[in-house]
Design an enzyme around this catalytic site. Structure first.
Site, PDB file in Angstrom:
ATOM      1  N   ASP A  47      -5.760   9.389  10.451  1.00  0.00           N
ATOM      2  CA  ASP A  47      -4.470   8.800  10.806  1.00  0.00           C
ATOM      3  C   ASP A  47      -3.949   9.271  12.152  1.00  0.00           C
ATOM      4  OD1 ASP A  47      -3.520   7.038   8.643  1.00  0.00           O
ATOM      5  OD2 ASP A  47      -3.891   8.815   7.417  1.00  0.00           O
ATOM      6  N   GLU A  50       0.863  -1.182   0.000  1.00  0.00           N
ATOM      7  CA  GLU A  50       0.000   0.000   0.000  1.00  0.00           C
ATOM      8  C   GLU A  50       0.893   1.224   0.000  1.00  0.00           C
ATOM      9  OE1 GLU A  50      -3.698  -1.717   2.747  1.00  0.00           O
ATOM     10  OE2 GLU A  50      -2.702   0.147   3.296  1.00  0.00           O
ATOM     11  N   TYR A  71     -10.912  -4.393   3.416  1.00  0.00           N
ATOM     12  CA  TYR A  71     -10.006  -3.950   4.470  1.00  0.00           C
ATOM     13  C   TYR A  71     -10.827  -3.797   5.737  1.00  0.00           C
ATOM     14  CZ  TYR A  71      -6.211  -1.039   6.511  1.00  0.00           C
ATOM     15  OH  TYR A  71      -5.207  -0.522   7.283  1.00  0.00           O
TER      16      TYR A  71
END
Lengths: 264, 410
Positions: free
Chosen positions: A53, A42, A168
């Site tokens: 994040d 990735e 995911y």
């Protein structure tokens, strides 16, 4: 069979590794991932406002942008990687705005030209698929969707509809690299996802050690590690490839052999 | 039926889009919660008990309705330098007289009632200048809920009085160290908190932006400004204003004033963005200097580079210092219903002082942008015409900033 499908059909769980493009010597760091045994790469597209994040990837994005990384640079890094590694699946991961800035068709075409296999866009949920999904699918790129602990059974079909590559599973409600989920909750979630989809299920968020990775690999088709690798780039700078290769190798060994240990 | 189809007041559509703008661009973790919030808001919207409690708190706690005020001395002052027969009447909607000193409290009352309906037990918010943070801390104290306010570390330094106010009200203020350490970074950090605490936490967004249904519900809660003003103006003058003017950062005070007038074709509207040091330098005028993009849950005009990286905004007014704008304004701009312009730091400072001296009102730096534009427009309009501007906040919080800009020591 696509590159992504092949990576999940090797007879053992896949190790999916994330690094931010333009942070350090990305080409050397990506090669270190492959040498260490990563099955899927990735490549993070840096963004000024990475609101999903944690501190490690935030810092990596800022380092990359401070280096002057552009979208064209990211595409070049991808294209060069593809030239060096014809068989390793490469997925771009990032936020919507840099992906749609010049139009979704432009982005999809550039990504396809660079040999990208899939795209994970953090802030385009299925409800806004029109913003990017059709362009990716038309270009033959898999739109890889995220499922989370808050994605209930009623909502899951909407998440699966139009998604490709792999699914995911974000194991904790939270940001990247901070908490880790209890193994039991992951087992249950992966079982539910597998019952609803034929796509391989990769699990990430908060996975830092071979032990954690192995525990997940016993139930999931893949394990995603990001923050722990990105952190090495920040700590080791030019010497990062060695550290990355070492951590990747230990993660790969744990992930690839996770089910053998269970059997034995 | 035709009228309904031609209305400017029935946005957004069912999926939260204002034309091409708005939407729900959030991480999957937040999506179920956003859908819950929408369901709960739909239910509250048709629940008389919800409206009753909202109205009661606005009247007895916030101090509404806020007055509609004819600024006679300002009007006369502007006429002195206007051409013969020119110089429109200037009126203000006095939302700076609200409890906590700005319009922000209207929205906070509405959102905390929603939070309680949803059974949430913890409140978070972002703040720039601190006005929304103070308003959020205020309603949290009023309803006894714990409150965490994210504020850029730069803003914490330049808005110390509001930081202390929030702490007095029992809120925890978290200085955000990422990025340029201002409002945009505070919003990123609030979203990070929210995504990790979805089960018990309600995020009170301070402006008419963010993922659907926030732009809609913030607009609805702030529309009390325009509804009151419309009724007050008709009662006082027997007519509607000719021009509405309001400052725009995210745009909540402006949409609150504009929305109830959108289907009155005789009423022109003008949103005033912050031109900072100038549109060719650093500024915060997303419509004038930005392009459509996706940030903080919605598609809207953003200050950004050609790769979609978000630019740092600048305005002397911390409340306007944001590189985006509420999505409904982006739509109203493209539809042509509302005009948008911009005012520099220096022009806002002049207007700030003008209002102090002509009317005995110290305005916040945010509405000082609107006042500066009013001063320009009034001179171009006939004397029997009416301009109504939103005086959305008072300037007590800004006296240190203004003193520094004027080279005064306090």
């Amino acid at each position: 069979m696509t590159r992504i499908a092949k990576a999940f059909a090797k007879g053992h769980p896949a190790l999916v590794c994330f690094l931010t493009a333009g942070d350090g010597d990305t080409a050397a760091n990506l090669d270190a991932l492959v040498e260490g045994g990563a099955d899927v790469i990735e490549l993070g597209m840096p963004f000024t406002d990475p609101m999903a994040d944690g501190p490690d990837i935030q810092a990596a994005d800022l380092r990359s942008l401070a280096n002057g990384t552009t979208t064209a640079d990211v595409m070049q890094i991808a294209a060069d990687f593809r030239a060096r590694h014809p068989d390793i699946p490469l997925v771009l991961m990032g936020y919507a705005n840099p992906m749609v800035r010049r139009g979704p068709e432009w982005f999809a075409a550039e990504a396809a030209k660079a040999g990208v296999d899939g795209v994970i866009c953090v802030d385009i949920p299925p409800e806004e698929d029109a913003a990017l999904g059709p362009a990716l699918r038309n270009a033959g790129i898999a739109p890889i969707r995220l499922a989370t602990p808050t994605t209930d059974a009623k909502r899951l079909p909407a998440v699966l509809n139009g998604s490709g590559g792999f699914l995911y599973y974000v194991s904790v409600a939270g940001i990247t690299g901070v908490q880790q989920a209890a193994t039991g909750s992951i087992d249950e979630a992966v079982a539910a996802l597998k019952a609803a989809s034929d796509l391989p299920i990769a699990v990430g968020f908060g996975v830092r050690t071979p032990e954690q990775a192995a525990a997940i690999a016993r139930v999931a088709d893949g394990v995603v590690v990001g923050s722990a690798l990105v952190k090495l780039v920040g700590e080791h700078g030019a010497n990062a490839p060695d550290a990355i290769r070492e951590l990747t190798a230990s993660l790969a060994e744990a992930v690839h052999n996770a089910r053998k240990e269970t059997a034995a | 039926m035709t009228e309904k189809l031609n209305s400017f007041r029935n946005q957004p559509d069912d999926s939260g889009h204002f034309g091409d703008f708005g939407g729900r661009y959030v991480a999957e973790t937040l999506m179920p919660l956003i859908l819950d919030l929408e369901r709960e808001y739909r239910a509250a919207k048709v629940d008389p008990a919800f409206h009753e409690e909202f109205d009661d708190l606005l009247e007895h706690y916030v101090g509404r309705p806020s007055p509609l005020y004819y600024a006679e001395r300002l009007t006369e002052k502007l006429r002195e330098s206007a051409p013969e027969g020119k110089g429109a009447q200037v009126w203000f909607k006095r939302d700076e007289l609200n409890h906590t000193g700005a319009h922000k409290i209207n929205n906070c009352i509405g959102q905390i009632l929603l939070a309680i309906r949803m059974g949430k037990t913890r409140i978070i918010a972002e703040t720039g200048a601190g006005q929304h943070g103070v308003a959020t801390a205020t309603v949290c104290a009023r309803f006894g809920l714990p409150c965490v306010i994210y504020m850029g570390a730069t803003d914490v330094e330049r808005q110390q009085p509001n930081v202390f106010r929030m702490k007095l009200l029992g809120a925890e203020v978290v200085p955000v160290q990422s990025g340029a350490r201002t409002l945009k970074d505070a919003m990123n950090e609030a979203l990070r908190d929210w995504v990790a605490n979805v089960h018990d936490t309600f995020y009170i967004i301070g402006t008419a932006a963010g993922p659907h249904p926030y732009p809609e519900l913030v607009r609805d809660f702030q529309s009390v400004i325009g509804r009151e003003a419309r009724e007050q103006m008709q009662k006082r003058t027997g007519r509607l204003p000719d021009l509405l003017v309001a400052a725009i950062g995210g745009g909540s005070n402006a949409i609150g004033l504009f929305h109830p007038f959108l289907d009155d074709p005789s009423v022109k509207m003008l949103g005033v963005e912050a031109a900072g040091h100038g549109l060719d330098k650093q500024h915060a005028a997303s419509l004038a200097g930005g392009f459509p993009g996706i940030l903080h849950g919605n598609k809207t005009y953003l200050l950004q580079d050609e790769d979609g990286q978000i630019a740092e905004a600048h305005s002397i007014s911390a409340g306007l210092d944001y590189p985006g704008i509420g999505p409904e304004h982006s739509w109203l701009k493209e539809s042509g219903r509302v005009d948008y312009t911009s005012i520099t730091d220096d022009e806002a400072l002049d207007a700030f002082q003008l209002l102090c001296r002509t009317e005995g009102i110290i305005p916040a730096l945010e509405p000082s942008h609107a006042i500066a534009e009013v001063a320009k427009r009034a001179k171009e309009m006939d004397r029997d015409q009416i301009i109504l501007a939103n005086l959305c906040g008072r300037g007590d919080k800004d006296i240190f900033t203004v003193a520094e800009a004027l080279g005064a020591k306090i």
